[in-house]
Structure formats: C-alpha cells, structure tokens
Design a protein around this motif. Structure first.
Motif: not given
Length: 618
Positions: A590-618
């Motif tokens: 509900a915040c105006a800028m939910p993705n950025v912290s007060l220090q300018g760093k990310p608050v949320i990181l998104t991981f997709t299924i494709e990235e996980l499959l690549q980690k498991f070499e599938k």
C-alpha cells in the motif's frame, strides 16, 4: 599608463581578515573567551542574545588593560604575546596573532570597559566599523567587559548567510564547552536570552565533564594517564557500552588548546577495536602536554590544526594508553565516592559485637501432606501453620474444555509438519502462505515464482511514509504513558529539541519542558513498540537526527520521519506470527514506493520458476 596596485584601506583589510577569523557568532565567542583566559581570569561570564546576532558579552575578572592597551588592542597585528619570530615556537597562550579584536571591530558595534586592579578608574571605548566613536574614563570593576552588538551590521551579505538561531546557538555552546573543558579550574556561566544554560563552578576535570553533559556521565568515564619523554597524556575516555551513533563528544587538547586531528582520533578509535561497532563513536576528553618547540600551531587561521615533529610516536602512545585504561578499568566497575553519596545509609555504624543474629521460628511437627483426619487426636497446630482450606469444585475447571471437544480446533501451532496446518491447507487452498526465513526475510508464492522480502527494510518504508503523512497532517496518534518519565539532556541537545518540538509533537510525542535542560515525556507515538522506554525513544531520536543531518543533510521533517522509522521498525531476528506477516506485506504494497528502502536498496527480490530450474540444471 597609471599604476594599478594600491594598498587596501585599513577598514577593508579588517573586513577581509574578519572573513577568516569571524565566520559566525561562535567565532567571536571563542576569541573573546580565550582573551579572558589569557588575562588570568578565574571567573568568566558569557551573555548571549538572539544567538549572538544581537549581543555577545564576555565579562571577566582578569588583569584588565591600561588606557593605551585598550586602544591598541583594536589595531591589526597588535599582540602582547609575540616579540620576535622565535616566540611562535614557544606559545602556550590562546591568542597571539592580534587580528581577532580588529576583525570584530570591523563588522560590529563594540563597547569595551576595562580596569586594572591597581587603577582607580577604568576606560570605556566604543567602536563601530573600525572607527572609534568615543573613549572616556569610567567607573568599572577590575577586569574587562566587552560587548559586541549587531554582528555583521555593515556587511548584510555575511549576515544573510547565518543560519537560524537554534543552529547558531549550538555552535556557540560547542565553543563554550570546549573552552570550559580545557579550563576546569575557572568558573564559567552562559546566559542566553535571560536564561542560564550553564553554571560551572571550578573543580576537577571529571566534575567539569559531569556538569557539562549530565550526572549520568559520572559512571561512563575511564581515566587515562600516561607520561613519556615525548608527551604527557591525561584525561578520560567513555566506556564502550555508552558510545553514541553521532560524533560530537570527542575532544583533543594540545597544551590546553582544542584541536581537530583525524589522525589522532583514529588512534583512539583503533584502541576500541573489537569492542565497539564501526558506526559508534565513544566519548573522550584527552589532554596532550608537549614541548611547544615540537609543534607548529600557526598553520590554520582558527588554530584548530597542529603539525607535529613525531606524530607516529604520539599516535602509538595514545592508542596504547587508551587500550590499557579500557582493559584496566572496564573489567571491574569502580565507584567515585567523591561524587556518589547515595550508599552511605547502607554502611552500618555499629561494632560487630552489637549486631544481633536474626532468629527464625518454625514448627518441627508440621507436615503439609497430612489431612485433617490424620491430625485428629493430636494437639491442633498454631493458626499460622494451618494448611489452607482445600479448593472445592476443582473438577469444574475442565468443563469448558470438555464442552468444546466436539468443535473444530481454532488455533494450532504454526510449525513445519504440523497436521493441523496441513489440514488447514487442504480446507483453504486459496489462502496465500507466508513463511519467515531465519527471522529476517518473508517468503510468499506468486504466479511466476516467489518473492523474498526484507522485513526490517519493509517496516521502515511503511513507518516512514506513515510518519511523513502525519507530519503533513499534524495528526499523529499518541500513546499515553502510565508513568511519565523525566529526561535530562545536555544544553546542545535541549536547544535542538526545542527547535524540533512542534514537529515531534505532530508525530505523537507529548513532551513539555521541566526546568533547565530537562523535559517530561508523557506520551510517545502509538506506532512505536514497547521494547524501549520513553526516555530511550527520545534519546535515540535526537542522536539519529544529528547523525542524519551530519551525513545526509536532509530536510528537518524528512530527517525526523526517517530517524523515527528506523528506530521503531522491527529488527532482523524478530519472529513474526502469521497475522503479522500478512499485515506487513499488505501495508508494504500500500506504500507509494514499496520496492526501495530508505537507504535506496531493494526491499523485494523476485525469483521465477525458470531461474530455479536453471539452478537445478533442468
């Protein structure tokens, strides 16, 4: 072609010199107090109005000046300390260059009253813009009283660059504190707009530190003493647990002159290595006594920088002396019986033979496991040893539980592998699951994969936007304190708090002044948790505000919102129940800028299924 190089008039030259020597009212305060010290005064009064813009007055009981000296002190390069160039390397006084009084007289309206102890009459001189208006004999007490009115009255551009009264007053207090620390044997007082901020009787260095910064500093000080062939080091350092997040309580004095030296400061900080976080700054008040021939103090207009012949040896001496003192005094606490007298009533004044050993009465026949029937036929016990009556109808305590056994369980422990949780998942498959990882991150499933959220950064963002909105609407919710707390601050922090008070009250604080440098906290913002007391919340707010102002140069309201949000946010390592996790994520998005912290760093990181499959070499 005519000549184009000319000598500047004295008035213009004095104004140019004033730009170096007198930068703000605090600079004039420093010069006047140092002159009073050089005059041998043991009582110095500083009176300030309008943060020094309207009036700066210094009254001392020093040696005073003759009629000729009173006039000569306003001339450029007029000094009583230097006669030849070699004297520059044997200076133990404060002022010596002879530009301060001439610079002050060039940009202000000055009135000087002075009398020597052996004279019957004193002398009064009035100067405006380097021009002598009047000079006459007057009745005056022994010593000197100098008043500076309307600083920068003839240079409006310089006056426009001055900050607000709270900022300028903090600079004056800083200069006053430095001079008072360097001279604990001199009485000092400071009055601002009719209020006495400091009343410092003469005494030892430890008493002067306590009078300046508060009684609670008595338990924070560790003495340092080291005498070598190069320097003699003395003073006090603070215990590591009382270090602050902001600078401002670090004082170095060389031959009683305050200096700023990052190199020597690094020596003290290095002595605190492994016992102090990197972003904390300990208190220290250290005095270096050194042969004046081994230093050069004439390298900076304000004389706050010094060059040394053997600075590496001085660095090593300071580092080892501070480290040894911390190891010697920080293990076993000590009491300063000259300062603390609250334990006198605990010391018995009776001789050992008069002390009576206490007696305890008991019944050897008492058995708590015997019932009334087994006691029949025996003598009844005294009333104080009787067993309490057995509670009746104790079995009805479980009636509620028995009546609800057929109803479904409402609350279950949220643990991995819990059958109740698995059953809830089956019953409500559409409900989103939110997990907490190492009590620091929140993990929730999304359509393309999953999100990883920093819980502390997320809560800081939520509170920051909430506090910013409250500062605009001036409608912050307050939580009343059952027992209001009294908080004592040093003079600089008290002046800062008075400047911030309207905005702090808009956030939900309920604070009122209670005597000199003291406030009463009757309420704090409702969004702040109960893990900190009211006094700790206020002290952390002031320290954080000063730290952000020194580093980030933020707007006042933005600084307050950031500081309070950082202090009130949940910290990494805090476990959250399911409802708290859900509420945190809902409020974040509900915040105006939910993705950025007060220090300018990310608050949320998104991981997709494709990235996980690549980690498991599938």
């Amino acid at each position: 072609m005519p000549d184009i190089i000319q000598l500047l008039p004295d008035a213009v030259a004095n104004q140019i010199a004033a730009g170096e020597v007198i930068q703000r009212p605090a600079s004039a305060v420093k010069e006047l107090i140092e002159n009073a010290i050089d005059a041998g005064a043991d009582k110095i009064q500083l009176i300030v109005k309008d943060a020094g813009k309207s009036l700066i007055q210094v009254i001392d009981n020093g040696c005073g000046m003759s009629v000729t000296d009173a006039r000569m002190c306003f001339e450029r390069h007029a000094t009583s300390k230097i006669r030849k160039a070699e004297d520059l390397f044997a200076i133990r006084t404060m002022g010596f260059r002879g530009e301060a009084m001439a610079s002050i007289a060039a940009i202000a309206q000055v009135e000087l009253k002075t009398r020597r102890h052996e004279d019957e009459l004193g002398n009064c001189i009035c100067i405006e813009g380097s021009e002598v208006i009047s000079q006459e004999a007057v009745a005056a007490p022994a010593g000197t009283s100098i008043s500076i009115k309307n600083l920068f009255y003839n240079t409006p551009a310089r006056r426009n660059f001055l900050k607000g009264n709270p900022v300028e007053m903090r600079h004056i207090v800083d200069e006053f504190q430095r001079t008072a620390l360097a001279n604990p044997g001199i009485f000092f007082s400071l009055h601002h707009d009719g209020n006495e901020l400091y009343h410092l009787p003469s005494g030892g260095l430890k008493q002067r530190i306590v009078h300046l910064f508060g009684n609670n500093y008595n338990q924070r000080l560790v003495p340092v003493e080291e005498d070598t062939t190069i320097i003699r080091l003395s003073g006090f350092v603070g215990k590591p647990e009382f270090a602050k997040k902001t600078r401002g309580e670090q004082f170095f004095f060389v031959n009683n002159r305050f200096i700023k030296d990052p190199y020597l400061n690094h020596a003290v900080i290095t002595a605190y290595s492994e016992i102090l976080p990197d972003d904390s700054y300990p208190l220290y008040v250290l005095f270096i006594d050194i042969d004046p021939a081994k230093i050069d103090i004439n390298v900076h207009p304000t004389k706050t920088e010094i060059k040394y012949q053997d600075e590496k040896s001085i660095y090593a001496i300071i580092r080892s002396a501070v480290k040894r003192s911390l190891g010697r005094y920080n293990i076993t606490p000590t009491l300063d019986f000259d300062q603390e007298t609250g334990f006198n009533h605990l010391i018995s004044q009776k001789p050992m033979e008069e002390i009576v050993q206490p007696k305890v009465a008991f019944n050897p026949d008492f058995n708590p496991f015997k019932t009334e029937e087994t006691r029949s036929g025996r003598e009844s016990l005294p009333k104080m040893y009787e067993r309490p009556a057995t509670a009746k109808n104790w079995g009805s305590l479980y009636d509620i539980v028995r009546s609800d056994t057929n109803e479904p369980q409402q609350q279950q422990m949220d643990l991995p592998g819990n059958e109740a949780v698995q059953q809830a998942d089956v019953q409500k498959p559409a409900e989103k699951q939110i997990f907490q990882l190492h009590n620091r991150f929140l993990i929730t499933q999304i359509k393309s994969g999953f999100m990883l959220i920093d819980q502390q950064a997320a809560h800081e963002r939520i509170l920051y936007e909430r506090f910013s909105q409250q500062l605009q609407s001036r409608q912050g919710a307050s939580q009343q304190s059952l027992f209001p707390q009294t908080v004592s601050l040093n003079a600089a922090d008290f002046e800062l708090l008075k400047d911030l008070l309207p905005d702090i009250q808009a956030l939900g604080f309920q604070i009122r002044e209670f005597g000199r440098n003291t406030v009463v906290v009757e309420g704090i913002p409702a969004d702040i948790g109960s893990n900190l007391s009211e006094s700790e919340v206020l002290e952390h707010l002031i320290e954080g505000f000063k730290n952000n102002h020194a580093i980030l140069k933020l707007d006042k309201r933005d600084n307050l919102a950031r500081t309070l949000a950082k202090n009130a946010a949940i910290k990494a390592g805090t476990p959250l129940v399911a409802e708290e996790r859900t509420l945190l994520i809902d409020e974040l998005f509900a915040c105006a800028m939910p993705n950025v912290s007060l220090q300018g760093k990310p608050v949320i990181l998104t991981f997709t299924i494709e990235e996980l499959l690549q980690k498991f070499e599938k």
